[in-house]
Motif scaffolding. Structure first.
Motif, short mmCIF file in Angstrom:
data_model
loop_
_atom_site.label_atom_id
_atom_site.label_comp_id
_atom_site.label_asym_id
_atom_site.label_seq_id
_atom_site.Cartn_x
_atom_site.Cartn_y
_atom_site.Cartn_z
N SER A 64 0.90 -1.37 -0.20
CA SER A 64 -0.08 -0.04 -0.07
C SER A 64 1.00 1.15 0.01
O SER A 64 1.99 1.23 0.18
CB SER A 64 -0.72 0.16 1.43
N GLY A 65 0.23 2.38 -0.19
CA GLY A 65 1.04 3.81 -0.41
C GLY A 65 0.23 4.89 -0.02
O GLY A 65 -1.06 4.60 0.23
N ARG A 66 0.75 5.67 0.35
CA ARG A 66 0.18 7.07 0.92
C ARG A 66 0.15 8.18 -0.19
O ARG A 66 1.28 8.22 -0.98
CB ARG A 66 0.88 7.74 2.04
N SER A 68 -1.79 11.99 -1.52
CA SER A 68 -2.17 13.26 -0.99
C SER A 68 -2.70 13.94 -2.22
O SER A 68 -1.84 14.21 -3.06
CB SER A 68 -1.40 14.20 -0.17
N ALA A 77 -5.86 13.00 2.11
CA ALA A 77 -4.67 12.23 2.12
C ALA A 77 -5.27 10.76 2.53
O ALA A 77 -6.22 10.44 3.33
CB ALA A 77 -3.89 12.81 3.26
N ALA A 78 -4.85 9.80 1.78
CA ALA A 78 -5.61 8.52 2.14
C ALA A 78 -4.19 7.43 2.04
O ALA A 78 -3.29 7.58 1.00
CB ALA A 78 -6.73 8.25 1.20
N THR A 79 -4.28 6.26 2.72
CA THR A 79 -3.84 4.95 2.43
C THR A 79 -4.28 4.21 1.61
O THR A 79 -5.35 3.90 1.89
CB THR A 79 -3.26 4.50 3.92
N ASN A 82 -1.94 -0.23 -3.53
CA ASN A 82 -1.13 0.09 -4.83
C ASN A 82 -2.18 -0.21 -6.07
O ASN A 82 -1.72 0.39 -7.34
CB ASN A 82 0.08 -0.26 -5.12
N VAL A 128 -2.53 5.89 -6.40
CA VAL A 128 -1.35 6.18 -5.91
C VAL A 128 -0.27 6.99 -6.61
O VAL A 128 0.63 7.43 -6.10
CB VAL A 128 -0.91 5.07 -5.27
N GLU A 131 -0.26 11.82 -6.47
CA GLU A 131 0.25 12.55 -5.46
C GLU A 131 0.31 14.12 -5.98
O GLU A 131 1.01 14.27 -7.20
CB GLU A 131 1.74 12.34 -5.05
#
Length: 218
Positions: A64-66, A68, A77-79, A82, A128, A131
């Motif tokens: 998974s990734g973060r 924004s 902003a979310a996790t 991927n 993802v 960003e």
């Protein structure tokens, strides 16, 4: 003569044979339990572990990734997994269900949104990878409190450019992109550059007229 007191049920004493039989059963159960524990302890039979499925799931959890990004002027902003598409992020995590899931393969255009001002199929866009991006959905076209519609939304109503309405959000977002790209020189050009959006009700002529009308008001 006073009545006889009630007789309570008292079990009859067990006979010698019955006592011997009960003892044999208890002995068998005790021996079986001991042998079973010894077998498991020696590793001949692996006892199932309740933690094993959870550990296996954790070991095979997708990365998974973060991310924004700005959606309709609001920062989020979310996790995410991927593999999560922008479409699923919008609908399932942000609650913006105006963007529709049609084919989920980039073939129908129902999920069209604007990313940094350009139209994209949200079902084919990985969340993802966005960003810092600015995303506009159909909910963000008329953010004012007085609920004024976007000119293309008004044109869709005036031209009666929809029937079931399922494809309409994607058609409108694609139409806005088409206008911004300057692809509205003629009805034929509009139809060509809107060809990625399918209307199963067949309102193509009226959709092209609505885009043409909104382009004239630009």
């Amino acid at each position: 003569m006073s009545p006889e007191p009630p007789v309570s049920a008292v079990p009859a004493p067990a006979t010698a044979d019955e006592s011997s039989s009960a003892l044999k059963r208890r002995t068998f159960i005790a021996v079986s339990t001991a042998v079973g524990g010894a077998v498991v302890a020696d590793g001949l039979i692996a006892a199932p572990s309740l933690a094993a499925p959870q550990e296996a799931a954790a070991a095979h959890a997708p990365p998974s990734g973060r991310v924004s990004l700005t959606v309709n002027g609001e920062r989020h902003a979310a996790t995410v997994d991927n593999r999560t598409s922008l479409l699923d992020l919008l609908r399932e995590q942000l609650g913006l269900t105006g963007t529709k899931k049609g084919c989920d393969a980039g073939a129908c255009g129902a999920c069209t949104v604007l990313v940094d001002g350009r139209r994209v199929n949200a079902c084919l866009t990985l969340a993802v990878r966005l960003e810092g991006a600015e995303v506009t959905t159909v909910e963000g076209l008329a953010p004012d409190e007085d609920d004024d519609l976007h000119p293309l939304q008004e044109a869709f109503i005036e031209q009666d450019a929809f029937q079931c309405g399922y494809c309409t959000p994607g058609q409108i977002m694609s139409g806005i992109g088409c206008i911004r790209e300057g692809r509205t020189g003629s009805p034929e050009e509009i139809r060509e550059w809107m060809s990625g959006n399918i209307c199963r009700c067949g309102c193509y002529t009226k959709i092209a007229k609505a885009v043409e009308q909104a382009a004239g008001r630009k």
